[in-house]
Design an enzyme around this catalytic site. Structure first.
Site, PDB file in Angstrom:
ATOM      1  N   LYS A   1      43.888 -14.723  18.039  1.00 61.01           N
ATOM      2  CA  LYS A   1      42.970 -15.243  16.887  1.00 61.01           C
ATOM      3  C   LYS A   1      41.642 -15.433  17.656  1.00 61.01           C
ATOM      4  O   LYS A   1      40.398 -14.919  17.182  1.00 61.01           O
ATOM      5  CB  LYS A   1      43.381 -16.575  16.249  1.00 61.01           C
ATOM      6  CG  LYS A   1      42.415 -17.253  15.661  1.00 61.01           C
ATOM      7  CD  LYS A   1      43.045 -18.998  15.370  1.00 61.01           C
ATOM      8  CE  LYS A   1      41.774 -19.794  15.030  1.00 61.01           C
ATOM      9  NZ  LYS A   1      42.062 -21.297  14.911  1.00 61.01           N
ATOM     10  N   ASN A   2      41.478 -15.805  18.787  1.00 60.08           N
ATOM     11  CA  ASN A   2      40.209 -16.405  19.502  1.00 60.08           C
ATOM     12  C   ASN A   2      39.358 -14.989  20.160  1.00 60.08           C
ATOM     13  O   ASN A   2      38.365 -15.245  20.642  1.00 60.08           O
ATOM     14  CB  ASN A   2      40.594 -17.399  20.677  1.00 60.08           C
ATOM     15  CG  ASN A   2      40.965 -18.692  19.978  1.00 60.08           C
ATOM     16  OD1 ASN A   2      40.723 -19.068  18.944  1.00 60.08           O
ATOM     17  ND2 ASN A   2      41.653 -19.420  20.723  1.00 60.08           N
TER      18      ASN A   2
ATOM     19  N   ARG B   1      32.463 -30.862  18.730  1.00 58.57           N
ATOM     20  CA  ARG B   1      32.135 -29.616  19.402  1.00 58.57           C
ATOM     21  C   ARG B   1      31.060 -29.183  18.942  1.00 58.57           C
ATOM     22  O   ARG B   1      30.467 -28.562  18.095  1.00 58.57           O
ATOM     23  CB  ARG B   1      33.375 -28.551  18.903  1.00 58.57           C
ATOM     24  CG  ARG B   1      34.593 -28.847  19.292  1.00 58.57           C
ATOM     25  CD  ARG B   1      35.477 -27.765  19.179  1.00 58.57           C
ATOM     26  NE  ARG B   1      36.176 -27.835  17.797  1.00 58.57           N
ATOM     27  CZ  ARG B   1      37.194 -26.827  17.230  1.00 58.57           C
ATOM     28  NH1 ARG B   1      37.748 -26.010  18.349  1.00 58.57           N
ATOM     29  NH2 ARG B   1      37.364 -26.863  16.184  1.00 58.57           N
TER      30      ARG B   1
ATOM     31  N   ASP C   1      44.181 -25.900  24.042  1.00 60.47           N
ATOM     32  CA  ASP C   1      44.905 -25.526  22.912  1.00 60.47           C
ATOM     33  C   ASP C   1      46.322 -25.412  23.195  1.00 60.47           C
ATOM     34  O   ASP C   1      47.137 -25.382  22.251  1.00 60.47           O
ATOM     35  CB  ASP C   1      44.602 -24.087  22.474  1.00 60.47           C
ATOM     36  CG  ASP C   1      43.486 -23.925  21.676  1.00 60.47           C
ATOM     37  OD1 ASP C   1      42.665 -25.084  21.487  1.00 60.47           O
ATOM     38  OD2 ASP C   1      42.839 -22.986  21.293  1.00 60.47           O
TER      39      ASP C   1
ATOM     40  N   CYS D   1      38.814 -27.609  12.869  1.00 57.13           N
ATOM     41  CA  CYS D   1      39.941 -28.573  13.104  1.00 57.13           C
ATOM     42  C   CYS D   1      39.251 -29.897  13.569  1.00 57.13           C
ATOM     43  O   CYS D   1      38.167 -29.780  14.447  1.00 57.13           O
ATOM     44  CB  CYS D   1      41.101 -28.235  14.102  1.00 57.13           C
ATOM     45  SG  CYS D   1      42.283 -27.062  13.399  1.00 57.13           S
TER      46      CYS D   1
ATOM     47  N   ARG E   1      35.279 -22.814  12.723  1.00 60.62           N
ATOM     48  CA  ARG E   1      34.259 -23.018  13.807  1.00 60.62           C
ATOM     49  C   ARG E   1      33.441 -21.624  14.213  1.00 60.62           C
ATOM     50  O   ARG E   1      32.433 -21.499  14.611  1.00 60.62           O
ATOM     51  CB  ARG E   1      34.991 -23.640  15.097  1.00 60.62           C
ATOM     52  CG  ARG E   1      33.980 -23.909  16.340  1.00 60.62           C
ATOM     53  CD  ARG E   1      33.027 -25.136  15.887  1.00 60.62           C
ATOM     54  NE  ARG E   1      32.274 -25.223  16.956  1.00 60.62           N
ATOM     55  CZ  ARG E   1      31.274 -26.140  17.086  1.00 60.62           C
ATOM     56  NH1 ARG E   1      31.113 -26.969  15.802  1.00 60.62           N
ATOM     57  NH2 ARG E   1      30.336 -26.485  18.131  1.00 60.62           N
TER      58      ARG E   1
ATOM     59  N   VAL F   1      38.568 -31.447  27.872  1.00 61.08           N
ATOM     60  CA  VAL F   1      37.810 -30.687  27.069  1.00 61.08           C
ATOM     61  C   VAL F   1      37.233 -31.315  25.794  1.00 61.08           C
ATOM     62  O   VAL F   1      36.284 -31.541  25.361  1.00 61.08           O
ATOM     63  CB  VAL F   1      38.358 -29.523  26.591  1.00 61.08           C
ATOM     64  CG1 VAL F   1      37.683 -28.762  25.687  1.00 61.08           C
ATOM     65  CG2 VAL F   1      38.874 -28.743  27.756  1.00 61.08           C
TER      66      VAL F   1
ATOM     67  N   ARG G   1      46.516 -20.851   9.689  1.00 60.76           N
ATOM     68  CA  ARG G   1      45.017 -20.632  10.347  1.00 60.76           C
ATOM     69  C   ARG G   1      45.307 -19.728  11.675  1.00 60.76           C
ATOM     70  O   ARG G   1      44.327 -19.061  11.768  1.00 60.76           O
ATOM     71  CB  ARG G   1      44.195 -21.862  10.544  1.00 60.76           C
ATOM     72  CG  ARG G   1      43.925 -22.578   9.260  1.00 60.76           C
ATOM     73  CD  ARG G   1      42.820 -23.677   9.572  1.00 60.76           C
ATOM     74  NE  ARG G   1      41.759 -22.947  10.566  1.00 60.76           N
ATOM     75  CZ  ARG G   1      41.238 -23.883  11.436  1.00 60.76           C
ATOM     76  NH1 ARG G   1      41.323 -24.986  11.835  1.00 60.76           N
ATOM     77  NH2 ARG G   1      40.192 -23.326  12.160  1.00 60.76           N
TER      78      ARG G   1
END
Length: 419
Positions: free
Chosen positions: A21-22, A118, A302, A113, A89, A324, A393
């Protein structure tokens, strides 16, 4: 949506993870830069990808998405995307590239989320150095591009993944301009994006290090690219199997992108073997641990919620420090409903071994929902999870994969549109 999880399950069997996904989201965002037809394989069929594809279509990129493959070609590109609420995002990644291509970009303020601040300040600071002025107007964000006349150096005050990707993509078509980005993030997904851009003729070097150099080119050429496997999806299944004592084979992932996770797990006794494109997790006697999250190659934030679950299943006191995000602890209250002995002190979680039982739970963000899903699967007795649709998601083919690894569940109620 409400899902009922039977519980008392051993997570075992064999699955194949999807594309990351990222990685897919920034690669898709970069399609607003293309001048010729592009083919991208192994795109995960998840809700966030659908949102990004809708946005780049709205920007004027012609996209066909079928069987995890995207075919894209440029059409009538425009900089304004107003019709989408921008629930992801990664939508911010469109701002700079669209401004460079069209002179003016405007889109809704990015969402995602609720796991803490962020800020996009790092993005904006970098964009300004690239000749882009940014204005925030209510729920909209606007960027106006003025030609860059000299080479650029950008020093990131934090190695932000999103900012690194955003500024790298924005610099690619600054023809004749040399851009250097320092204190970059180093995640494998950034490396994947760099490989994709270079395959189209971009001139990027240093990706995967803390210093990236880009020599702007006039246009990008046709290319074919395949997305890397999803390391967060993989890590979730690894931790789920370790929590339940099952043996699980995970296909579609290289340990080259998982080593920072598997190495930490092996330190606490996890038995994990790797082949060229698969990992096997074995039943393991795990030791209590102390763990801190951080930018790659440190342990990924994550997977912090999932590690909190794993700590419930080891014999002894474990500590997890989150460095983070300041608010990534909503899973703690849900695990406590199940009998978990967990306390939070500022950015540190302390966990004692706990026998989990079924409960009524609520999914509030993507990784928390994945965590309580696996907690419910391994708990004594059934659980119900509200807002279960959040899982779509980031986890592809989740229904089939849960059944393939022995998790018994059913959907009790669909009370909203799944997006």
């Amino acid at each position: 949506m409400i899902a009922r999880i039977r519980g008392n399950s051993k997570i075992e069997g064999e699955i194949t993870v999807g594309g990351a996904k990222n990685s897919a989201l920034p690669v898709l965002a970069s399609l607003v830069l293309i001048s010729e037809e592009i083919k991208i394989e192994k795109i995960p069929d998840i809700a966030d990808v659908s949102e990004m594809i809708s946005m780049i279509r709205s920007a004027g990129v012609a996209v066909n998405f079928e069987k995890n493959t995207v075919l894209a070609r440029p059409s009538n590109l425009k900089g304004e995307i107003r019709e989408f609420g921008s629930s992801i995002r990664a939508s911010i990644l469109l701002l700079g590239p669209l401004a460079v291509r069209t002179g003016h970009a405007e889109l809704r303020y990015p969402g995602g989320c609720s796991i803490g601040k962020r800020s996009i300040d790092i993005h904006i600071e970098g964009l300004k150095k690239l000749g882009i002025s940014v204005n925030e107007k209510n729920d909209m964000i606007e960027a106006i591009f003025d030609k860059v006349l000299k080479d650029v150096r950008i020093d990131l005050r934090f190695p932000s993944v999103g900012a690194t990707e955003h500024l790298m993509m924005t610099s690619v078509l600054l023809n004749g301009i040399h851009t250097e980005i320092r204190n970059c993030a180093k995640e494998p997904e950034i490396v994947d994006l760099g490989k994709f851009l270079n395959s189209m003729g971009a001139k990027i070097s240093g990706v995967g290090t803390d210093r990236i150099s880009i020599d702007g080119v006039k246009k990008l050429n046709a290319s074919v690219h395949s997305i890397i496997g999803d390391r967060i999806e993989t890590g979730t299944y690894i931790i789920g199997a370790l929590s339940s004592g099952g043996m699980l084979k995970i296909n579609g992932i290289s340990n080259n992108v998982m080593h920072n996770v598997t190495n930490e797990l092996k330190k606490i006794g996890a038995k994990i073997t790797a082949s060229e494109n698969a990992l096997i997790v074995y039943p393991s006697n795990l030791r209590p641990f102390k763990l801190s999250t951080g930018p790659y190659p440190q342990f990924p934030t994550d997977l912090q919620p999932q590690m909190t679950l794993l700590a419930c299943h080891v014999n002894g006191h474990s500590e997890i420090t989150e460095t983070v995000f300041e608010n990534r602890f909503r899973h703690v209250d849900e695990l406590k409903k199940m009998g978990a002995d967990i306390s939070v002190d500022k950015n540190k979680i302390e966990v004692m071994p706990s026998k989990l039982h079924g409960a009524k739970l609520v999914g509030n963000d993507l990784r928390e929902t994945a965590t309580i899903l696996f907690a419910a699967a391994t708990a004594d007795g059934p659980s119900e999870i509200e807002k279960f649709e959040i899982i779509f998601r980031g986890y592809e083919n989740i229904y089939k994969k849960l059944k393939d690894i022995g998790i018994d569940f059913e959907i009790l109620k669909i009370d909203r549109e799944v997006s």
